[in-house]
Design a protein around this motif. Structure first.
Motif, PDB file in Angstrom:
ATOM      1  N   GLY A 129       0.801  -1.218   0.000  1.00 34.07           N
ATOM      2  CA  GLY A 129       0.000   0.000   0.000  1.00 34.07           C
ATOM      3  C   GLY A 129       0.832   1.266   0.000  1.00 34.07           C
ATOM      4  O   GLY A 129       0.339   2.352   0.330  1.00 34.07           O
ATOM      5  N   ARG A 130       2.084   1.138  -0.386  1.00 33.17           N
ATOM      6  CA  ARG A 130       3.011   2.280  -0.415  1.00 33.17           C
ATOM      7  C   ARG A 130       3.582   2.388  -1.823  1.00 33.17           C
ATOM      8  O   ARG A 130       4.255   1.477  -2.305  1.00 33.17           O
ATOM      9  N   GLU A 131       3.335   3.481  -2.473  1.00 32.40           N
ATOM     10  CA  GLU A 131       3.810   3.712  -3.835  1.00 32.40           C
ATOM     11  C   GLU A 131       4.783   4.877  -3.851  1.00 32.40           C
ATOM     12  O   GLU A 131       4.522   5.923  -3.248  1.00 32.40           O
ATOM     13  N   ILE A 132       5.920   4.690  -4.527  1.00 39.95           N
ATOM     14  CA  ILE A 132       6.864   5.795  -4.707  1.00 39.95           C
ATOM     15  C   ILE A 132       6.257   6.767  -5.705  1.00 39.95           C
ATOM     16  O   ILE A 132       5.977   6.415  -6.852  1.00 39.95           O
ATOM     17  N   THR A 133       6.017   7.984  -5.260  1.00 45.10           N
ATOM     18  CA  THR A 133       5.347   8.973  -6.117  1.00 45.10           C
ATOM     19  C   THR A 133       6.316   9.973  -6.747  1.00 45.10           C
ATOM     20  O   THR A 133       5.977  10.604  -7.750  1.00 45.10           O
ATOM     21  N   SER A 134       7.491  10.123  -6.152  1.00 42.96           N
ATOM     22  CA  SER A 134       8.479  11.031  -6.743  1.00 42.96           C
ATOM     23  C   SER A 134       9.874  10.560  -6.355  1.00 42.96           C
ATOM     24  O   SER A 134      10.061   9.904  -5.326  1.00 42.96           O
ATOM     25  N   ALA A 135      10.836  10.895  -7.210  1.00 43.84           N
ATOM     26  CA  ALA A 135      12.218  10.485  -6.945  1.00 43.84           C
ATOM     27  C   ALA A 135      13.168  11.384  -7.720  1.00 43.84           C
ATOM     28  O   ALA A 135      12.832  11.887  -8.794  1.00 43.84           O
ATOM     29  N   PHE A 136      14.338  11.587  -7.155  1.00 47.06           N
ATOM     30  CA  PHE A 136      15.393  12.294  -7.872  1.00 47.06           C
ATOM     31  C   PHE A 136      16.733  11.745  -7.403  1.00 47.06           C
ATOM     32  O   PHE A 136      16.842  11.139  -6.328  1.00 47.06           O
ATOM     33  N   ALA A 137      17.765  11.939  -8.216  1.00 45.60           N
ATOM     34  CA  ALA A 137      19.083  11.380  -7.908  1.00 45.60           C
ATOM     35  C   ALA A 137      20.152  12.451  -7.979  1.00 45.60           C
ATOM     36  O   ALA A 137      20.021  13.456  -8.696  1.00 45.60           O
ATOM     37  N   ASP A 138      21.228  12.221  -7.213  1.00 41.71           N
ATOM     38  CA  ASP A 138      22.434  13.016  -7.348  1.00 41.71           C
ATOM     39  C   ASP A 138      23.625  12.064  -7.268  1.00 41.71           C
ATOM     40  O   ASP A 138      23.453  10.846  -7.325  1.00 41.71           O
ATOM     41  N   SER A 139      24.821  12.598  -7.135  1.00 40.45           N
ATOM     42  CA  SER A 139      26.015  11.749  -7.148  1.00 40.45           C
ATOM     43  C   SER A 139      26.085  10.825  -5.935  1.00 40.45           C
ATOM     44  O   SER A 139      26.824   9.837  -5.951  1.00 40.45           O
ATOM     45  N   LYS A 140      25.320  11.121  -4.895  1.00 43.02           N
ATOM     46  CA  LYS A 140      25.379  10.333  -3.670  1.00 43.02           C
ATOM     47  C   LYS A 140      24.335   9.240  -3.595  1.00 43.02           C
ATOM     48  O   LYS A 140      24.512   8.247  -2.888  1.00 43.02           O
ATOM     49  N   GLY A 141      23.225   9.416  -4.306  1.00 45.43           N
ATOM     50  CA  GLY A 141      22.199   8.384  -4.214  1.00 45.43           C
ATOM     51  C   GLY A 141      20.890   8.787  -4.850  1.00 45.43           C
ATOM     52  O   GLY A 141      20.748   9.885  -5.411  1.00 45.43           O
ATOM     53  N   MET A 142      19.928   7.867  -4.767  1.00 49.72           N
ATOM     54  CA  MET A 142      18.573   8.086  -5.238  1.00 49.72           C
ATOM     55  C   MET A 142      17.694   8.416  -4.036  1.00 49.72           C
ATOM     56  O   MET A 142      17.737   7.720  -3.005  1.00 49.72           O
ATOM     57  N   TYR A 143      16.887   9.453  -4.162  1.00 49.90           N
ATOM     58  CA  TYR A 143      16.011   9.892  -3.081  1.00 49.90           C
ATOM     59  C   TYR A 143      14.566   9.709  -3.543  1.00 49.90           C
ATOM     60  O   TYR A 143      14.144  10.300  -4.549  1.00 49.90           O
ATOM     61  N   ALA A 144      13.810   8.894  -2.818  1.00 50.84           N
ATOM     62  CA  ALA A 144      12.442   8.558  -3.206  1.00 50.84           C
ATOM     63  C   ALA A 144      11.486   8.959  -2.092  1.00 50.84           C
ATOM     64  O   ALA A 144      11.809   8.874  -0.898  1.00 50.84           O
ATOM     65  N   THR A 145      10.289   9.384  -2.492  1.00 50.57           N
ATOM     66  CA  THR A 145       9.252   9.782  -1.547  1.00 50.57           C
ATOM     67  C   THR A 145       7.973   9.034  -1.865  1.00 50.57           C
ATOM     68  O   THR A 145       7.583   8.927  -3.037  1.00 50.57           O
TER      69      THR A 145
END
Length: 395
Positions: A130-146
């Motif tokens: 019941g948890r869907e990743i709705t947004s994400a962005f990446a930089d040189s350190k990692g992927m950030y998902a919300t």
């Protein structure tokens, strides 16, 4: 963001492919988070479309070390019989000619998925249902998902296995998608058969589309069953879905033939449209596509989920090699190795399955004769036949 929300691998989608990747990654020592938009209750239900797949021997060898025993989940396929309703050509593929005892197992999709979920829980990896990743962005350190609740997660890599309609593919990969409408619907159901299937998978090419009758587990009373996937042009499929069970079984017997005697009873019928899909790119910034999110094929060859398992297996090989060499396995240079290994195989399969569907659905007399010659030649040339058998087994 707390340290508890830091992971090596984020996976969006806990279907068969996503769950198998999670198990393999967990077994390799990675810290994994799996997100699935369906609730746990929905995942615990039977598949509303009653879909089943031929899990090829090659896929079995990927799944077995993960604790998935297909002999407990499905019915073995030892031989395959393929023939053209418009001609005399046919092909017989026997596992023993390919040096194996089976081509694979026919397994209900949801049953395999549930076995994978149970194995994840046993391994201590909880799926975020019941948890869907709705947004994400990446930089040189990692992927950030919300996720939809606003909770944030960080990982080295995000693997996207959400299926064909993946929202993340559209936002993160943004690559052109090849699509082909096959002009057919697939009708799926379980049927009770008069004669035992003897572990033979049948496929008959009809002018309106291919009909597969696949060996299935006996019911609780020991009565023989088969799983059908009847692909037919839209008008024909709609007509078949309007028939009552007795009428449908008569049409099925007429379309298939007497090999299994009479079809005695049928379970729930479902249908869905068929199309081909292939992404022109599998990788983005710290993100990667696999399974139906990257490619979708016609079910005539039973290859769909097996291609997805090959994706998961190859991705783990790339990650493992990168870790051994102390490389950042979320970077594009590493992910391109996965794309280079999987994209050609998947693309050829998508195009070949589409071409076969069109070829055998064409009523041209000249093409029927060519199909006959092709099938007869394939069956007569031992190296070619052995190659096809090994391909069918995913080896």
């Amino acid at each position: 963001m707390s340290d508890s929300n830091h992971y090596d691998l984020l996976i969006s989608g806990a279907g068969m492919v996503g769950a198998s990747l999670a198990l393999a990654a967990q077994q390799a020592g990675l810290r994994v988070a799996v997100f699935e938009k369906r609730s746990a209750a929905v995942c615990a239900l039977a598949d509303p479309l009653d879909r089943a797949s031929l899990i090829a021997t090659g896929s079995e060898r990927f799944l077995a070390p993960l604790g998935i025993d297909l002999t407990l989940l499905g019915s073995a396929v030892e031989r395959m019989r393929v023939w053209d309703a418009e001609g005399s050509g046919s092909i017989h593929l026997d596992a023993e000619e390919g040096g194996e005892d089976r081509l694979g197992h026919i397994v209900e999709n949801r049953r395999l998925e549930q076995a994978l979920h149970a194995a994840l829980e046993d391994a201590g990896l909880h799926i975020h249902h019941g948890r869907e990743i709705t947004s994400a962005f990446a930089d040189s350190k990692g992927m950030y998902a919300t996720d939809a609740s606003g909770m944030e997660f960080r990982g080295t890599l995000l693997a996207i296995a959400e299926g064909r309609q993946s929202p993340l593919r559209k936002t993160l990969i943004q690559a052109p998608i090849f699509r082909e409408d096959y002009g057919q619907d697939a009708i799926t159901a379980t049927v009770w058969i008069e004669k035992p299937h003897r572990h033979i998978a049948y496929q008959r090419f009809l002018p309106t589309g291919p009909l597969a009758v696949l060996p299935f587990n006996d019911d609780a009373d020991g009565k023989a069953r088969a799983s059908i996937v009847w692909s037919a042009k839209h008008a024909r499929a709609r007509h078949l879905m309007t028939l009552d069970d007795a009428q449908f079984l008569r049409e099925l017997h007429q379309a298939f033939g007497p090999q299994l005697g009479h079809f005695q009873h049928i379970g729930r019928r479902s249908s869905y449209p068929l199309s081909g899909l292939h992404s022109s790119r599998y990788i983005g910034e710290r993100s990667v596509l696999l399974g139906d999110t990257a490619h979708g094929v016609h079910p005539l060859a039973g290859l769909g989920v097996n291609l997805g398992f090959r994706d998961a297996e190859q991705l783990m090989k790339v990650i493992t090699a990168a870790r051994q060499h102390h490389e950042d396995w979320g970077e594009a240079t590493t992910l391109r190795r996965y794309q280079s290994a999987r994209r050609p195989d998947n693309l050829v399969t998508v195009l070949a399955c589409g071409a076969l569907s069109h070829l055998f659905s064409n009523r041209s007399r000249g093409l029927a004769q060519l199909r006959d010659l092709g099938m007869l030649g394939t069956g007569a040339v031992t190296p070619v036949k052995r190659f096809l058998i090994r391909q069918a087994m995913g080896l």
